[in-house]
Design a protein around this motif. Structure first.
Motif, mmCIF file in Angstrom:
data_model
loop_
_atom_site.group_PDB
_atom_site.id
_atom_site.type_symbol
_atom_site.label_atom_id
_atom_site.label_comp_id
_atom_site.label_asym_id
_atom_site.label_seq_id
_atom_site.Cartn_x
_atom_site.Cartn_y
_atom_site.Cartn_z
ATOM 1 N N CYS A 132 0.780 -1.048 -0.006
ATOM 2 C CA CYS A 132 -0.006 0.048 0.081
ATOM 3 C C CYS A 132 0.765 1.238 -0.040
ATOM 4 N N ASP A 133 0.300 2.308 -0.629
ATOM 5 C CA ASP A 133 1.138 3.582 -0.671
ATOM 6 C C ASP A 133 0.441 4.770 0.042
ATOM 7 N N ALA A 149 -7.603 -10.763 -2.176
ATOM 8 C CA ALA A 149 -6.231 -10.672 -2.868
ATOM 9 C C ALA A 149 -5.808 -9.388 -2.750
ATOM 10 N N ALA A 150 -4.361 -8.822 -2.688
ATOM 11 C CA ALA A 150 -3.897 -7.532 -3.061
ATOM 12 C C ALA A 150 -4.168 -7.139 -4.270
ATOM 13 N N ASP A 151 -4.527 -5.700 -4.485
ATOM 14 C CA ASP A 151 -4.828 -5.187 -5.726
ATOM 15 C C ASP A 151 -3.471 -4.870 -6.155
ATOM 16 N N LEU A 152 -3.173 -5.188 -7.446
ATOM 17 C CA LEU A 152 -1.964 -5.060 -8.232
ATOM 18 C C LEU A 152 -1.976 -4.100 -9.285
ATOM 19 N N THR A 153 -3.196 -3.754 -9.713
ATOM 20 C CA THR A 153 -3.064 -3.121 -11.297
ATOM 21 C C THR A 153 -4.050 -1.760 -11.262
ATOM 22 N N SER A 154 -4.472 -1.313 -9.838
ATOM 23 C CA SER A 154 -5.257 -0.094 -10.040
ATOM 24 C C SER A 154 -4.460 1.037 -9.632
ATOM 25 N N ASP A 167 5.706 -3.274 -13.525
ATOM 26 C CA ASP A 167 5.813 -4.950 -13.574
ATOM 27 C C ASP A 167 6.735 -5.168 -12.676
ATOM 28 N N SER A 168 7.518 -4.631 -12.287
ATOM 29 C CA SER A 168 8.588 -5.149 -11.354
ATOM 30 C C SER A 168 8.067 -4.834 -9.837
ATOM 31 N N ARG A 169 7.097 -3.753 -9.634
ATOM 32 C CA ARG A 169 6.724 -3.606 -8.353
ATOM 33 C C ARG A 169 5.569 -4.382 -8.161
ATOM 34 N N GLN A 170 4.624 -4.820 -9.068
ATOM 35 C CA GLN A 170 3.742 -5.507 -9.114
ATOM 36 C C GLN A 170 3.996 -7.228 -8.967
ATOM 37 N N LEU A 219 2.103 -13.118 -6.947
ATOM 38 C CA LEU A 219 2.639 -14.323 -6.597
ATOM 39 C C LEU A 219 3.184 -14.972 -8.116
ATOM 40 N N SER A 220 4.274 -15.863 -7.909
ATOM 41 C CA SER A 220 4.850 -16.612 -9.031
ATOM 42 C C SER A 220 3.817 -17.923 -9.093
ATOM 43 N N LEU A 221 3.924 -18.686 -10.155
ATOM 44 C CA LEU A 221 3.008 -19.784 -10.208
ATOM 45 C C LEU A 221 3.314 -20.857 -9.165
ATOM 46 N N SER A 222 4.493 -20.944 -8.478
ATOM 47 C CA SER A 222 4.595 -21.888 -7.284
ATOM 48 C C SER A 222 4.114 -21.440 -6.381
#
Length: 339
Positions: A38-39, A192-197, A208-211, A216-219
């Motif tokens: 969060c910012d 879930a954490a909001d990544l894109t708004s 993309d790097s901050r997201q 999460l990665s696939l694993s």
């Protein structure tokens, strides 16, 4: 956030707002945590939604028949005018909910117990995980002492927890729920954490790097899916019916959100009627249809009623196709309100 009203199709029939059951108010522009996802805490200007603000909107709130006000932020308890704001709204018979980091609950226990109907505390894991995510040493202990202080004053007050799932806590859902139980809370919810708004004081959409720092990665998604199944299997036996707010389907949707973010599945909007039954007021007066969509107006020199039924707001609702809208399809916190 769910309650029990009109089906979505009926709620969306008219694009003019005659009733607004739910109002979310950002009571303070800053926060006393430094959460990794969060910012809001980075806000340089300290603003509050105060007594004068609510008095200017009181007639409009009455005409819109607001039933439920949720104080968010930032941290609402940082607002010194909050008790008086609550008193004004309580006189109107409005339900009041506090969304809080929990760090100030002990200090303001008397006020919280006197003014609020229920409290939702951000709990992002068992003690060490929670404090690492919130970046506040001893933060969990402050929550624990705050809950005890309120329980001493109002033993029957509804106090629940909400966990935002992300990289740092995706393997701790069951342990987080157990922690909430140890705290003697009345329930636990997950999102879930909001990544894109651009919500939560983000001037621009995260890179993309901050997201990737929060997503999460696939694993890790697979780990989350396994953790969700463990939570589902243990929920009723360990916590009792209804302690976990989300149904198994909604819990599994959280993992799916991260799969969508990785491009492994197509995004699918949840059922939601938020723009027709609620609004979010920010401390600068901006009014949003929900946390994630752009503002449709501002309360400076206008009433809430004016904004909600202004040309921009009505056009927004008329043009909004939730199933196809990109913001809705990536939503992590939908509202399907039923009265």
């Amino acid at each position: 956030m769910e309650s029990s009203t009109l089906p979505l199709e009926q709620a969306c029939e008219s694009h003019r707002i005659d009733t607004l059951p739910i109002l979310v108010i950002h009571a303070h522009s800053s926060c006393n945590c430094r959460c990794v996802m969060c910012d809001i805490w980075k806000a340089k200007v300290q603003r509050v939604f105060g007594v004068d603000d609510v008095k200017r909107q009181l007639d409009s709130i009455r005409r819109l028949r607001v039933k439920w006000v949720v104080f968010s932020g930032g941290e609402p308890l940082m607002n010194a005018e909050l008790p008086e704001v609550c008193s004004i709204l309580r006189t109107e018979g409005i339900r009041l909910t506090l969304l809080t980091t929990g760090l100030l609950l002990k200090k303001y226990a008397q006020s919280v117990a006197a003014h609020f109907d229920d409290v939702i505390i951000s709990l992002d894991g068992p003690p060490n995980v929670h404090d690492a995510i919130r970046r506040v040493h001893g933060g969990f202990s402050l929550i624990e002492s705050g809950v005890k202080a309120i329980r001493k004053l109002r033993p029957d007050m509804t106090i629940t927890a909400r966990c935002t799932i992300q990289k740092a806590n995706h393997g701790y859902l069951l342990e987080t729920a157990r922690t909430a139980k140890v705290l003697q809370l009345n329930g636990m919810s997950f999102l879930a954490a909001d990544l894109t708004s651009q919500a939560f004081n983000r001037p621009v959409i995260w890179s993309d790097s901050r997201q990737a720092e929060i997503g999460l990665s696939l694993s890790e998604v697979i780990t989350l899916e396994n953790e969700i199944e463990k939570l589902i299997q243990n929920a009723e036996r360990e916590f009792g019916d209804g302690f976990i707010a989300e149904s198994p389907e909604k819990l599994r949707r959280i993992a799916r959100h991260f799969r969508v973010h990785l491009g492994l599945e197509s995004a699918e909007a949840p059922i939601c009627n938020a723009p027709w039954v609620s609004a979010v007021i920010e401390v600068d007066g901006s009014v949003r249809p929900c946390f994630f969509h752009a503002a449709v107006g501002n309360l400076r020199g206008a009433t809430l009623e004016d904004v909600m039924n202004g040309e921009k707001a009505q056009h927004f609702r008329e043009d909004l196709d939730i199933a196809r809208n990109a913001t809705c399809r990536n939503c992590v916190c939908s509202l399907n309100y039923r009265d």
